[in-house]
Design a protein around this motif. Structure first.
Motif, PDB file in Angstrom:
ATOM      1  N   THR A 192      40.578  43.107  49.665  1.00 42.96           N
ATOM      2  CA  THR A 192      40.115  43.922  48.539  1.00 42.96           C
ATOM      3  C   THR A 192      39.119  43.134  47.708  1.00 42.96           C
ATOM      4  N   THR A 202      48.921  44.695  37.361  1.00 42.17           N
ATOM      5  CA  THR A 202      48.085  45.142  38.476  1.00 42.17           C
ATOM      6  C   THR A 202      48.807  45.178  39.820  1.00 42.17           C
ATOM      7  N   GLN A 222      38.288  48.389  41.894  1.00 43.35           N
ATOM      8  CA  GLN A 222      38.606  47.606  43.084  1.00 43.35           C
ATOM      9  C   GLN A 222      38.776  48.538  44.282  1.00 43.35           C
ATOM     10  N   LEU A 246      42.620  37.979  44.390  1.00 44.77           N
ATOM     11  CA  LEU A 246      42.886  39.384  44.636  1.00 44.77           C
ATOM     12  C   LEU A 246      43.586  39.523  45.983  1.00 44.77           C
ATOM     13  N   HIS A 271      41.283  48.820  36.748  1.00 48.89           N
ATOM     14  CA  HIS A 271      41.938  47.767  35.974  1.00 48.89           C
ATOM     15  C   HIS A 271      41.163  47.458  34.705  1.00 48.89           C
ATOM     16  N   ASP A 316      47.606  47.350  43.030  1.00 48.20           N
ATOM     17  CA  ASP A 316      47.006  46.624  44.144  1.00 48.20           C
ATOM     18  C   ASP A 316      47.762  46.916  45.441  1.00 48.20           C
TER      19      ASP A 316
END
Length: 340
Positions: free
Chosen positions: A117, A85, A235, A113, A102, A89
């Motif tokens: 976010t 990720t 996200q 995270l 994801h 991200d």
């Protein structure tokens, strides 16, 4: 650590249309995703969900190759599942994409995270079963002694070892298609994959045996799922209110409760990428949440187990109760033994 979507309350559709239309008047909604066929298929589900709410919204898919996609060794050497990720991200934080897609089983539970976010929506959960695919068409119980079985998940390795300690369990990495190619080339006698992944790319005809998700203590083939199994998470940047309000229309409430319970437990267990942890939340016929949690030794010879039910509106409390019970039984010690 936030484990539940924090999107604003869903705005009326007409109001949302105006807000999102203004936000994306000159640019498309950019969705960041891994580049494998499975990741693309999952992103297509997100696009379909977006268009079910705003059919005229222009959308652009941005493929991002992650460090985990380029690496074929032990994930622990890359820092764990976060390698699936990290780059996506980063693109989200940098404003290069507006959404990040994801597989929730790949989102670490032991690290927060990126700041600013949040996971704004969980799409409806798919099939959580793991499956065996063998070259000769025989099931797990019929594989010859010493057969080589491929899986990259320590959770699967532990449960396979509990049922068949004679099997040779070896790491296999790569996309679903790449793993099937290795099986077909004779590198493995069988591999274990997620059924939902095969469904999403149209390859369910390859399945030899569907493994039960119900814990059996090795008495029969079973595979309790990973935290977040078969769930697609979306996200976004918290400050991007138009996008967060859109996500409030996409999430599935029941799936959100399940994931919240599972990820709460995972976070409190402080599991790392080498931790053989299984967490599976469902809803009973009476409408209560039921959470099963297991932590294994690496070879499956030892384990601790907890199962509890709770009211539907408190998944976090249920996750905490199961985690506390597992910890009281020695889960942290088992997790520590696999930290290598």
């Amino acid at each position: 650590m936030s484990v539940t979507p924090t999107a604003p309350s869903a705005a009326p559709i007409e109001e949302l249309k105006d807000e999102v239309a203004a936000r994306f008047a000159d640019v498309p909604l950019r969705i960041g995703t891994r580049t494998s066929p499975l990741a693309r298929a999952q992103t297509d589900q997100v696009i379909a969900a977006v268009r079910s709410v705003l059919p005229d919204l222009p959308v652009e898919t941005v493929g991002i190759e992650t460090s985990a996609d380029r690496w074929h060794g032990n994930l622990a050497e890359l820092g764990g599942k976060g390698a699936f990720t990290k780059e996506i991200d980063g693109a989200l934080v940098a404003g290069e994409v507006d959404l990040a897609v994801h597989s929730m089983k790949d989102v670490p539970g032991d690290v927060p995270l990126p700041a600013g976010t949040e996971l704004g929506a969980f799409l409806p959960r798919g099939d959580t079963h793991d499956v065996l695919i063998s070259r000769t068409g025989v099931g797990l119980g019929e594989l010859p002694e010493g057969a080589r079985v491929g899986t990259s998940a320590v959770r699967r390795r532990s449960q396979l070892g509990l049922y068949r300690s004679d099997l040779r369990i070896d790491r296999i990495r790569g996309s679903v298609n790449a793993r099937l190619a290795k099986l077909d080339a004779g590198e493995f006698d069988a591999i274990v994959l997620a059924r939902v992944g095969l469904e999403r790319i149209g390859l369910t005809d390859r399945i030899t045996e569907v493994l039960s998700t119900v814990w059996s203590a090795g008495s029969r083939p079973s595979m309790v799922p990973a935290c977040g199994a078969a769930v697609i998470g979306v996200q976004a940047r918290v400050e991007d209110q138009a996008v967060m309000r859109l996500l409030a229309h996409l999430g599935d409430e029941e799936t959100t409760r399940w994931v919240s319970a599972e990820r709460t437990a995972l976070h409190l267990l402080s599991g790392h990428c080498n931790s053989p942890i299984a967490l599976h939340c469902t809803t009973t016929d009476e409408g209560r949440l039921a959470l099963s949690g297991l932590v294994f030794s690496e070879d499956g010879s030892g384990w601790v187990r907890s199962h509890a039910t709770g009211v539907a509106d408190d998944p976090v409390g249920l996750g905490a109760r199961v985690a506390d019970d597992l910890i009281s039984q020695g889960a942290r010690e088992l997790i520590g033994d696999t930290r290598h």
